[in-house]
Write a protein that holds these residues in place. Structure first.
Motif, mmCIF file in Angstrom:
data_model
loop_
_atom_site.group_PDB
_atom_site.id
_atom_site.type_symbol
_atom_site.label_atom_id
_atom_site.label_comp_id
_atom_site.label_asym_id
_atom_site.label_seq_id
_atom_site.Cartn_x
_atom_site.Cartn_y
_atom_site.Cartn_z
ATOM 1 N N GLY A 111 35.373 52.136 43.912
ATOM 2 C CA GLY A 111 33.908 51.633 44.038
ATOM 3 C C GLY A 111 33.469 50.824 42.869
ATOM 4 N N PHE A 112 34.394 49.849 42.319
ATOM 5 C CA PHE A 112 33.586 48.813 41.437
ATOM 6 C C PHE A 112 34.325 47.402 41.334
ATOM 7 C CE2 PHE A 112 36.644 51.565 39.114
ATOM 8 C CZ PHE A 112 37.595 50.449 38.428
ATOM 9 N N GLY A 113 33.742 46.230 40.988
ATOM 10 C CA GLY A 113 34.465 45.215 40.849
ATOM 11 C C GLY A 113 34.430 44.645 39.527
ATOM 12 N N GLY A 114 34.922 43.366 39.254
ATOM 13 C CA GLY A 114 34.734 42.364 38.149
ATOM 14 C C GLY A 114 34.587 41.003 38.368
ATOM 15 N N PHE A 115 34.448 40.229 37.430
ATOM 16 C CA PHE A 115 34.261 38.734 37.881
ATOM 17 C C PHE A 115 34.731 38.042 36.593
ATOM 18 C CE2 PHE A 115 30.832 35.456 37.652
ATOM 19 C CZ PHE A 115 31.245 34.667 38.652
ATOM 20 N N PHE A 116 35.163 36.809 36.586
ATOM 21 C CA PHE A 116 35.413 36.091 35.281
ATOM 22 C C PHE A 116 35.268 34.607 36.124
ATOM 23 C CE2 PHE A 116 38.408 33.457 32.778
ATOM 24 C CZ PHE A 116 38.274 33.940 31.448
ATOM 25 N N GLU A 117 34.854 33.678 35.237
ATOM 26 C CA GLU A 117 34.631 32.414 35.816
ATOM 27 C C GLU A 117 34.448 31.463 34.569
ATOM 28 O OE1 GLU A 117 31.249 31.200 38.000
ATOM 29 O OE2 GLU A 117 29.858 31.964 36.636
ATOM 30 N N LYS A 118 35.112 30.209 34.637
ATOM 31 C CA LYS A 118 34.784 29.003 33.661
ATOM 32 C C LYS A 118 35.022 27.766 34.269
ATOM 33 C CE LYS A 118 38.926 29.664 31.014
ATOM 34 N NZ LYS A 118 39.504 30.138 29.497
ATOM 35 N N LEU A 119 34.931 26.801 33.554
ATOM 36 C CA LEU A 119 35.350 25.425 33.928
ATOM 37 C C LEU A 119 36.931 25.278 34.227
ATOM 38 C CD1 LEU A 119 33.479 23.139 31.232
ATOM 39 C CD2 LEU A 119 33.568 23.097 33.977
ATOM 40 N N LEU A 120 36.993 24.756 35.430
ATOM 41 C CA LEU A 120 38.382 24.594 35.748
ATOM 42 C C LEU A 120 39.107 23.082 35.356
ATOM 43 C CD1 LEU A 120 41.098 25.334 37.610
ATOM 44 C CD2 LEU A 120 39.654 24.225 39.330
ATOM 45 N N THR A 121 38.385 21.957 35.288
ATOM 46 C CA THR A 121 38.772 20.888 35.230
ATOM 47 C C THR A 121 38.574 20.160 33.951
ATOM 48 O OG1 THR A 121 36.569 20.117 36.276
ATOM 49 C CG2 THR A 121 38.249 20.483 37.670
ATOM 50 N N VAL A 122 37.954 21.043 32.991
ATOM 51 C CA VAL A 122 37.766 20.431 31.593
ATOM 52 C C VAL A 122 38.438 21.678 30.702
ATOM 53 C CG1 VAL A 122 36.258 19.839 29.936
ATOM 54 C CG2 VAL A 122 35.521 19.445 32.328
ATOM 55 N N ASP A 123 39.288 21.246 29.726
ATOM 56 C CA ASP A 123 39.845 21.968 28.763
ATOM 57 C C ASP A 123 39.083 21.896 27.496
ATOM 58 O OD1 ASP A 123 41.878 22.966 30.423
ATOM 59 O OD2 ASP A 123 43.107 21.050 30.061
ATOM 60 N N HIS A 158 33.454 17.965 38.828
ATOM 61 C CA HIS A 158 33.896 19.140 38.007
ATOM 62 C C HIS A 158 33.757 20.377 38.612
ATOM 63 C CE1 HIS A 158 35.593 16.908 34.575
ATOM 64 N NE2 HIS A 158 34.423 16.046 34.823
ATOM 65 N N TRP A 159 34.677 21.370 38.473
ATOM 66 C CA TRP A 159 34.604 22.607 39.277
ATOM 67 C C TRP A 159 34.733 23.858 38.304
ATOM 68 C CZ3 TRP A 159 34.689 22.505 44.631
ATOM 69 C CH2 TRP A 159 34.767 21.390 45.339
ATOM 70 N N ILE A 160 34.213 24.590 38.854
ATOM 71 C CA ILE A 160 34.007 26.111 38.257
ATOM 72 C C ILE A 160 35.088 26.931 39.081
ATOM 73 C CG2 ILE A 160 32.882 28.230 37.834
ATOM 74 C CD1 ILE A 160 31.881 26.255 35.623
ATOM 75 N N LEU A 161 36.146 27.711 38.730
ATOM 76 C CA LEU A 161 36.907 28.564 39.139
ATOM 77 C C LEU A 161 36.623 29.870 38.914
ATOM 78 C CD1 LEU A 161 39.520 29.349 40.668
ATOM 79 C CD2 LEU A 161 40.616 29.288 38.548
ATOM 80 N N GLU A 162 36.115 30.692 39.788
ATOM 81 C CA GLU A 162 35.638 31.986 39.940
ATOM 82 C C GLU A 162 36.861 33.190 40.421
ATOM 83 O OE1 GLU A 162 32.267 32.473 42.389
ATOM 84 O OE2 GLU A 162 31.236 30.838 41.459
ATOM 85 N N ILE A 163 37.070 34.050 39.468
ATOM 86 C CA ILE A 163 37.768 35.326 40.322
ATOM 87 C C ILE A 163 37.101 36.376 40.390
ATOM 88 C CG2 ILE A 163 39.877 36.524 39.705
ATOM 89 C CD1 ILE A 163 40.438 33.782 40.165
ATOM 90 N N HIS A 164 37.022 36.914 41.256
ATOM 91 C CA HIS A 164 36.188 38.108 41.714
ATOM 92 C C HIS A 164 37.394 39.370 42.153
ATOM 93 C CE1 HIS A 164 32.373 36.221 42.444
ATOM 94 N NE2 HIS A 164 33.145 35.134 42.634
ATOM 95 N N LEU A 165 37.390 40.239 41.636
ATOM 96 C CA LEU A 165 38.250 41.468 41.908
ATOM 97 C C LEU A 165 37.575 42.661 42.139
ATOM 98 C CD1 LEU A 165 41.091 41.056 38.969
ATOM 99 C CD2 LEU A 165 40.901 40.029 41.295
ATOM 100 N N HIS A 166 38.097 43.174 43.230
ATOM 101 C CA HIS A 166 37.296 44.489 43.694
ATOM 102 C C HIS A 166 38.531 45.775 43.802
ATOM 103 C CE1 HIS A 166 33.720 42.772 45.970
ATOM 104 N NE2 HIS A 166 33.512 42.786 44.514
ATOM 105 N N ASP A 167 37.877 46.903 43.136
ATOM 106 C CA ASP A 167 38.821 48.107 43.325
ATOM 107 C C ASP A 167 37.969 48.791 44.162
ATOM 108 O OD1 ASP A 167 40.017 50.659 43.343
ATOM 109 O OD2 ASP A 167 40.406 50.359 41.056
ATOM 110 N N ARG A 168 38.128 48.659 45.540
ATOM 111 C CA ARG A 168 37.253 49.289 46.569
ATOM 112 C C ARG A 168 37.666 50.845 46.693
ATOM 113 N NH1 ARG A 168 34.540 45.513 49.220
ATOM 114 N NH2 ARG A 168 35.426 43.509 49.403
#
Length: 234
Positions: free
Chosen positions: A222-234, A209-219
């Motif tokens: 000078g800041f970023g953000g992050f969102f993650e949760k289970l990819l393979t289980v609903d 089972h996998w976690i999917l992470e999204i990392h976004l940067h506004d370079r």
């Protein structure tokens, strides 16, 4: 590859992971409503989050370090430990936790914005939609490689006007401690050069089972953000 007709044990494993994630969601809701505020340091908030998890949810173990970062510290890679910082009135804040609930791992990360900065709100509000788009692409071909899904994550982030801000877009998760390959930061990660199918079974014979992470940067800002949760289980 993952079985077409999962066994009762496979179903139970997925259920336990989803249950752990639902508890993590409840924990994060309490963190947002009771703990996140300006004027305290990241270190102080980290300690308060640990105590809340222990007192309210009995969490004694986190399978990875607790990450609380604000402002420019949100651009730092996971492995780094930037200097402690006071959270500001008009700040952006990332919380990334790996709580263990009754021997099952959760891995959950969210981005919070204090104040009304439109650029920070734009980045925060893009995270989950991008996650959903990448998940949909994965569902079209769940046997794709980690390299392929990483590239998709980067492409979608770029389409939305952001840099993808990490060298991984996820990893496996499971019962604690989950499967590891010593000194190997590719085979069990959604990352470049992982050419193995994500549908391969684990060393225990069960579906990974996998976690999917999204990392976004506004370079530029000078800041970023992050969102993650289970990819393979609903």
């Amino acid at each position: 590859m993952a079985p077409d007709n999962p066994s009762a044990e496979e179903i139970e494993r997925a259920s336990q992971l989803l249950n752990a994630q639902e508890k993590a969601i409840a924990l994060f809701e309490e963190i947002e409503s009771t703990l996140i505020r300006p004027g305290i340091t990241e270190k102080t908030l980290n300690a308060e989050i640990y105590q809340l998890g222990l007192d309210r949810y009995g969490i004694k173990t986190h399978w990875h370090k607790r990450v609380i970062r604000s402002g420019p510290n949100t651009l730092s890679p996971f492995a780094e430990n930037p200097p402690d910082r006071v959270i500001q009135e008009d700040d952006i804040l990332v919380v990334d936790l790996g709580p263990v609930f009754e021997a099952w791992e959760a891995d959950f990360g969210r981005t919070f914005v204090l104040g009304n900065d439109p650029h920070k709100l734009k980045l925060r509000d893009a995270l989950e939609p991008i996650w959903d788009i990448v998940k949909a692409r994965y569902r079209e071909n769940p046997d794709m490689s980690g390299d392929e899904l990483y590239n998709i994550s980067c492409e979608v982030a770029k389409e939305w006007g952001f840099d993808f801000g990490a060298d991984i877009a996820g990893h496996i998760v499971g019962s604690f401690p989950h499967e590891r390959i010593p000194r190997n930061k590719i085979a069990l990660y959604i990352t470049k050069d992982n050419n193995d199918s994500m549908g391969l079974a684990g060393s225990d014979g069960f579906r990974r089972h996998w976690i999917l992470e999204i990392h976004l940067h506004d370079r530029e800002r000078g800041f970023g953000g992050f969102f993650e949760k289970l990819l393979t289980v609903d």
